[in-house]
Write an enzyme that holds these catalytic residues in place. Structure first.
Site, mmCIF file in Angstrom:
data_model
loop_
_atom_site.group_PDB
_atom_site.id
_atom_site.type_symbol
_atom_site.label_atom_id
_atom_site.label_comp_id
_atom_site.label_asym_id
_atom_site.label_seq_id
_atom_site.Cartn_x
_atom_site.Cartn_y
_atom_site.Cartn_z
ATOM 1 C CD GLU A 249 -2.995 -1.030 0.387
ATOM 2 O OE1 GLU A 249 -3.106 -0.009 -0.334
ATOM 3 O OE2 GLU A 249 -3.770 -1.986 0.320
ATOM 4 C CB CYS A 283 -1.478 7.143 1.317
ATOM 5 S SG CYS A 283 -2.772 6.099 1.949
#
Ligand code: NAD
Length: 475
Positions: A249, A283
């Site tokens: 990720e 993010c």
């Protein structure tokens, strides 16, 4: 009282005993909160042996037992959310409401994995002759090494642990050394919920040394990492050299496309508030703004005015809407983005500087008129900086949105179904949010494509990375 920091290995909390330590500081006040023990090589070996031993039993554990433990974790999380959230504000800096909200949302993650882990099914394949029986079994992959970052210290760790444990795997997790309290709290939750020793182990240390040691170990079968693209590529290549499965990720540079038919004021206000969430250290933060030229001035005014009203301060102050950056190193990084923007002809229309006060505070910043190849338009700022550009043509803006090697999240504001369909078909991203921010729920898959990662967490996909497929045929 701040969390008592410790390693957690084979069901025991460990600290002291001559282990090296590192100080943990509050990014708002620079006060030292505690000392984090580093794992020795013997600690890592012990964690590996414990995870390997525990796997032999845990892999065959009843999904009902796994579910019961995860449910208890969910319930204990709700009970302890205030205390865990407060400690996270102390060592990470985010406003208390955001920290407690992160913990509470994670009780949902535990509950959801508790439900889904009872539904890990194989299948029966019709045979070519009636005396043959063919089955597909899905089995836990084995011992997992997980590495989680400091921006959502609770969320990033609990997602990986719930998926691994629910699938029947065991885990050694290295959390963020700068903001460690949440991960120690997670170990306490699983311990108190009755997870057998060795199923979950928590270690701390020098990130590159720990990851290299664990990934090279033949005991580890799977690597899961959340963090930056360069580190993710490095860990994926290490894992690849040993033929180990990965979930990655990684970072992104999420484009925002605002079309003239959108509710411009609503979009600008929502995006401005979302931009400063966790001081932009998210993010999936909106990071590249493309606004249609017909509504550009209105959008910019409303966006800048909303940011001007953001209350910045210590996360423990209930008025605070944006805290400091989590680390000292992030402040010069932000300044570098602004410096490059100015050099490249950008106009700083708001902020642009660190705040003159104790702590790692950087002002919410808006930059316009940047060339497409400037640093801010091509690298993820991971902070409270928003570059805003004009566009006039839909195909062209989709091309710009797709022009970077990343593909994590994306945001579209339009009331036209045709535009929404065209953009969601054309955009290269793991997540497309149209007219709202809807990612990261336990029941929906979260993950990126291109350089932004491999695999998904959450959703029906959540266990895929932790299971291997075995085909069994018999007559
Ligand atoms: P960094 O690349 O040094 O570290 C990012 C994370 O990876 C940290 O938690 C760190 O402890 C860990 N890490 C670093 N090297 C490692 C290694 N060899 N083995 C295992 N773990 C390792 O950068 P940083 O200054 O801490 O953070 C800034 C950048 O990180 C941002 O630009 C952002 O792109 C990225 N980031 C992304 C996420 C995310 O959710 N995808 C979270 C945090 C940071």
């Amino acid at each position: 009282m701040y969390e008592t920091l410790a390693l957690y290995i084979d069901g025991e909390f460990l600290a002291g005993d001559g282990r090296k330590t590192q100080p943990v500081t509050n990014p708002s006040t620079l006060e030292v909160l505690g000392q984090l023990p580093h794992a020795t090589t013997a600690d890592l070996d012990r964690a590996l042996a414990a995870a390997q031993r525990a796997f032999e039993t845990w892999r065959h554990s009843s999904p009902m037992l796994r579910s019961e433990i995860l449910r208890k974790v969910g319930a204990l999380t709700r009970e302890r959310a205030q205390e865990i959230g407060r400690n996270m504000t102390l060592d990470q800096g985010k406003p208390l409401a955001e920290a407690v909200g992160e913990v509470m949302a994670c009780s949902d993650h535990a509950d959801w994995h508790a439900e889904e882990c009872r539904r890990i099914y194989g299948r029966v394949i019709l045979p070519r002759s009636p005396e043959v029986r063919q089955m597909v079994l899905r089995e836990p992959i084995g011992v997992c090494a997980a590495f989680t970052p400091w921006n959502f210290p609770y969320n990033q760790a609990i997602r990986k642990i719930c998926a691994a444990v629910g699938a029947g795997c065991t885990v050694i997790l290295k959390g963020p050394e700068d903001s460690p309290s949440a991960v120690v709290a997670i170990a306490r939750l699983f311990h108190d919920a009755g997870l057998p020793p060795g199923v979950l182990n928590i270690v701390w240390g020098v990130p590159s040394e720990i990851s290299e040691y664990l990934i090279r170990s033949p005991i580890v079968r799977k690597v899961s990492f959340t963090g930056s693209v360069p580190v993710g590529k490095h860990l994926a290549s290490l894992a690849g050299a040993h033929m180990k499965r990965v979930t990655m990720e990684l970072g992104g540079h999420s484009p925002v496309l605002v079309f003239p038919d959108a509710d411009i004021d609503r979009a600008a206000k929502h995006l401005a508030r979302f931009k400063v969430r966790n001081a932009g250290q998210v993010c999936v933060s909106p990071t590249r703004f493309y606004v249609h030229e017909k509504v550009y001035d209105r959008f910019l005014d409303s966006f800048v005015n909303t940011l001007k009203g953001v209350k910045i301060g210590d996360g423990l102050d209930p008025e605070t809407q944006m805290g400091p950056l989590a680390h000292e190193r992030r402040v010069p990084t932000m300044a570098k983005f602004v410096e490059n923007a100015v050099e490249r002809g950008g106009k700083v229309v708001l902020g642009g500087e660190a705040l003159e006060r104790i702590g790692h505070f950087f002002a919410p910043t808006v930059v316009t008129d940047l060339p497409d190849d400037s640093m801010l338009m091509t690298e993820e700022p991971f902070g409270p900086i928003a570059p805003i550009a004009r566009f006039s043509d839909t195909d062209d803006v989709i091309r710009k949105a797709n022009s970077l090697p990343f593909g994590l999240s994306s945001y579209v504001f339009t009331t036209s179904l045709q535009t929404a369909t065209k953009v969601s078909n054309g955009i290269e991203a793991g997540m497309v949010n149209i007219n709202h921010f809807g990612s990261a729920l336990p029941e929906t898959p979260f993950g990126g494509i291109k350089d932004s990662g491999i695999g998904s967490e959450g959703g029906a996909e959540t266990f895929d990375g932790y299971l291997v497929t075995k085909f069994v045929t018999h007559v």
